[in-house]
Design a protein around this motif. Structure first.
Motif, PDB file in Angstrom:
ATOM      1  N   LEU A 153      -9.235  10.931 -11.430  1.00  0.00           N
ATOM      2  CA  LEU A 153     -10.054  10.361 -10.576  1.00  0.00           C
ATOM      3  C   LEU A 153      -9.389   9.295 -10.512  1.00  0.00           C
ATOM      4  O   LEU A 153      -8.726   8.450 -11.299  1.00  0.00           O
ATOM      5  CB  LEU A 153     -11.202   9.771 -11.498  1.00  0.00           C
ATOM      6  CG  LEU A 153     -12.342  11.169 -11.974  1.00  0.00           C
ATOM      7  CD1 LEU A 153     -13.930  10.604 -12.248  1.00  0.00           C
ATOM      8  CD2 LEU A 153     -12.476  12.045 -10.335  1.00  0.00           C
ATOM      9  N   ILE A 154      -8.960   8.332  -9.428  1.00  0.00           N
ATOM     10  CA  ILE A 154      -9.090   7.107  -8.911  1.00  0.00           C
ATOM     11  C   ILE A 154      -9.987   5.999  -8.446  1.00  0.00           C
ATOM     12  O   ILE A 154     -11.094   6.829  -7.698  1.00  0.00           O
ATOM     13  CB  ILE A 154      -8.245   6.912  -8.322  1.00  0.00           C
ATOM     14  CG1 ILE A 154      -6.756   7.339  -8.143  1.00  0.00           C
ATOM     15  CG2 ILE A 154      -7.348   5.414  -7.686  1.00  0.00           C
ATOM     16  CD1 ILE A 154      -5.645   7.089  -9.149  1.00  0.00           C
ATOM     17  N   ILE A 155     -10.607   5.150  -9.445  1.00  0.00           N
ATOM     18  CA  ILE A 155     -11.366   3.908  -9.156  1.00  0.00           C
ATOM     19  C   ILE A 155     -10.646   2.768  -9.297  1.00  0.00           C
ATOM     20  O   ILE A 155      -9.973   2.260  -9.977  1.00  0.00           O
ATOM     21  CB  ILE A 155     -12.181   4.107 -10.620  1.00  0.00           C
ATOM     22  CG1 ILE A 155     -13.004   5.323 -10.778  1.00  0.00           C
ATOM     23  CG2 ILE A 155     -12.691   2.908 -10.456  1.00  0.00           C
ATOM     24  CD1 ILE A 155     -14.165   5.774 -10.708  1.00  0.00           C
ATOM     25  N   ILE A 211      -1.501   6.577  -5.858  1.00  0.00           N
ATOM     26  CA  ILE A 211      -2.830   6.676  -6.131  1.00  0.00           C
ATOM     27  C   ILE A 211      -2.412   8.431  -5.998  1.00  0.00           C
ATOM     28  O   ILE A 211      -3.094   9.406  -6.624  1.00  0.00           O
ATOM     29  CB  ILE A 211      -3.071   6.247  -4.784  1.00  0.00           C
ATOM     30  CG1 ILE A 211      -3.613   5.290  -5.154  1.00  0.00           C
ATOM     31  CG2 ILE A 211      -4.105   7.613  -3.888  1.00  0.00           C
ATOM     32  CD1 ILE A 211      -3.631   4.402  -3.574  1.00  0.00           C
ATOM     33  N   LEU A 212      -1.011   8.803  -5.469  1.00  0.00           N
ATOM     34  CA  LEU A 212      -0.915  10.243  -4.728  1.00  0.00           C
ATOM     35  C   LEU A 212      -0.876  10.880  -6.102  1.00  0.00           C
ATOM     36  O   LEU A 212      -1.459  12.126  -6.699  1.00  0.00           O
ATOM     37  CB  LEU A 212      -0.310  10.427  -4.096  1.00  0.00           C
ATOM     38  CG  LEU A 212      -0.008  10.541  -2.371  1.00  0.00           C
ATOM     39  CD1 LEU A 212       0.750  10.156  -1.576  1.00  0.00           C
ATOM     40  CD2 LEU A 212      -2.149  11.497  -2.019  1.00  0.00           C
ATOM     41  N   PRO A 213       0.684  10.236  -6.931  1.00  0.00           N
ATOM     42  CA  PRO A 213       0.681  11.391  -8.021  1.00  0.00           C
ATOM     43  C   PRO A 213      -0.500  11.227  -9.059  1.00  0.00           C
ATOM     44  O   PRO A 213      -0.866  12.741  -9.446  1.00  0.00           O
ATOM     45  CB  PRO A 213       1.325  10.551  -8.637  1.00  0.00           C
ATOM     46  CG  PRO A 213       2.126   9.244  -8.031  1.00  0.00           C
ATOM     47  CD  PRO A 213       1.070   9.496  -6.862  1.00  0.00           C
ATOM     48  N   HIS A 214      -1.312  10.754  -9.515  1.00  0.00           N
ATOM     49  CA  HIS A 214      -2.388  11.310  -9.983  1.00  0.00           C
ATOM     50  C   HIS A 214      -3.812  11.835  -9.881  1.00  0.00           C
ATOM     51  O   HIS A 214      -4.150  12.786 -10.367  1.00  0.00           O
ATOM     52  CB  HIS A 214      -3.809   9.598 -10.238  1.00  0.00           C
ATOM     53  CG  HIS A 214      -2.821   8.899 -11.534  1.00  0.00           C
ATOM     54  ND1 HIS A 214      -1.592   7.981 -11.757  1.00  0.00           N
ATOM     55  CD2 HIS A 214      -2.115   9.071 -12.887  1.00  0.00           C
ATOM     56  CE1 HIS A 214      -1.181   7.535 -12.771  1.00  0.00           C
ATOM     57  NE2 HIS A 214      -1.372   8.012 -13.246  1.00  0.00           N
ATOM     58  N   ARG A 219       0.806  -0.861  -0.267  1.00  0.00           N
ATOM     59  CA  ARG A 219      -0.121   0.154   0.007  1.00  0.00           C
ATOM     60  C   ARG A 219       0.315   1.481   0.079  1.00  0.00           C
ATOM     61  O   ARG A 219       0.781   2.238  -0.426  1.00  0.00           O
ATOM     62  CB  ARG A 219      -0.826  -0.324   1.497  1.00  0.00           C
ATOM     63  CG  ARG A 219      -2.021   1.025   1.188  1.00  0.00           C
ATOM     64  CD  ARG A 219      -3.201   0.839   1.960  1.00  0.00           C
ATOM     65  NE  ARG A 219      -3.828  -0.534   1.252  1.00  0.00           N
ATOM     66  CZ  ARG A 219      -4.033  -1.413   2.327  1.00  0.00           C
ATOM     67  NH1 ARG A 219      -3.766  -1.324   3.114  1.00  0.00           N
ATOM     68  NH2 ARG A 219      -4.906  -2.654   1.420  1.00  0.00           N
ATOM     69  N   ILE A 220       1.745   0.991   0.212  1.00  0.00           N
ATOM     70  CA  ILE A 220       2.702   2.656   0.241  1.00  0.00           C
ATOM     71  C   ILE A 220       3.153   2.884  -0.857  1.00  0.00           C
ATOM     72  O   ILE A 220       3.783   3.901  -1.129  1.00  0.00           O
ATOM     73  CB  ILE A 220       3.748   2.109   1.319  1.00  0.00           C
ATOM     74  CG1 ILE A 220       3.711   2.358   3.183  1.00  0.00           C
ATOM     75  CG2 ILE A 220       4.736   3.103   2.056  1.00  0.00           C
ATOM     76  CD1 ILE A 220       4.596   1.602   4.212  1.00  0.00           C
ATOM     77  N   GLU A 221       3.726   1.588  -1.059  1.00  0.00           N
ATOM     78  CA  GLU A 221       4.033   1.711  -2.593  1.00  0.00           C
ATOM     79  C   GLU A 221       3.119   2.087  -3.327  1.00  0.00           C
ATOM     80  O   GLU A 221       3.184   3.419  -4.828  1.00  0.00           O
ATOM     81  CB  GLU A 221       4.137   0.659  -3.166  1.00  0.00           C
ATOM     82  CG  GLU A 221       5.691   0.527  -4.834  1.00  0.00           C
ATOM     83  CD  GLU A 221       6.192  -1.075  -4.760  1.00  0.00           C
ATOM     84  OE1 GLU A 221       5.378  -1.421  -5.524  1.00  0.00           O
ATOM     85  OE2 GLU A 221       7.185  -0.846  -4.397  1.00  0.00           O
ATOM     86  N   SER A 222       1.787   1.956  -3.425  1.00  0.00           N
ATOM     87  CA  SER A 222       0.394   2.118  -3.872  1.00  0.00           C
ATOM     88  C   SER A 222       0.392   3.765  -3.980  1.00  0.00           C
ATOM     89  O   SER A 222      -0.447   4.528  -5.186  1.00  0.00           O
ATOM     90  CB  SER A 222      -0.505   1.076  -3.776  1.00  0.00           C
ATOM     91  OG  SER A 222      -1.479   1.152  -4.092  1.00  0.00           O
TER      92      SER A 222
END
Length: 201
Positions: free
Chosen positions: A91-93, A82-85, A74-77
């Motif tokens: 939008l993140i789905i 997640i944060l960059p986008h 999750r840290i990597e995710s």
């Protein structure tokens, strides 16, 4: 309240249809010229691959090792996707997030509530909205049988019942519960209306 307006998470027990629904809603939003990223956890990174090996029965992990891998993944995710986008305004789905970890890994050693707190204390971004594809463990089992494929680590009836009960303890108050037995079109229409309302607000 979430800092981000465009972060939408889909949760549910195995067989609830959340992967199909989340992918389809991402496609619908793209057709409306939204910048959309469909994402899932566990990811396809190194930690995520180890988790998937465990889920498919190819590897053995203790509850502590499972939790450690989920947090590292999750840290990597969060940092690479997640944060960059979100910062770019996309939008993140997302198919599964830390609510899944709490529901699936919550048990004798650590409760679902404790695992939820552990994740929230890491400062991971909170979703704008969580959608829960609601299906009884019995209905989900029938779907998984129909779908076929390899049995996974949490497919036993008692495990699915435990996971469902854990979800009911830890999902946020504003979670949108969706009857997963209704048609895919009805589900997508309802979800799209909520997401577009959040984006406009």
């Amino acid at each position: 309240m979430s800092k981000w307006k465009g972060f939408f998470v889909f949760e549910g027990i195995d067989g609830s249809g959340k992967t199909t629904v989340s992918k389809r809603i991402a496609e619908r939003l793209k057709e409306k010229n939204q910048s959309v990223v469909w994402h899932r956890e566990p990811t396809d990174g190194n930690y995520g691959k180890k988790i998937r090996s465990f889920l498919s029965g190819q590897a053995t992990l203790s509850p502590k090792e499972q939790l450690e891998l989920f947090v590292l993944d999750r840290i990597e995710s969060v940092n690479s996707v997640i944060l960059p986008h979100l910062e770019k305004g996309s939008l993140i789905i997302q198919d599964r997030y830390y609510y899944s970890t709490a529901a699936y890994q919550g048990g004798k050693d650590l409760s679902a509530e404790e695992i939820l707190s552990l994740n929230e204390n890491k400062g991971f971004p909170k979703p704008t909205q969580v959608f829960f594809l609601d299906l009884t463990p019995e209905e989900a089992k029938e779907r998984r049988k129909y779908r076929g494929g390899t049995e996974e680590a949490f497919d036993e009836d008692k495990e699915q019942n435990r996971i469902y009960a854990n979800y009911m303890k830890i999902l946020p108050e504003n979670t949108v519960f969706l009857d997963a037995t209704q048609s895919i079109k009805s589900l997508l229409d309802a979800i799209q209306e909520i997401i577009e309302g959040e984006i406009r607000s």
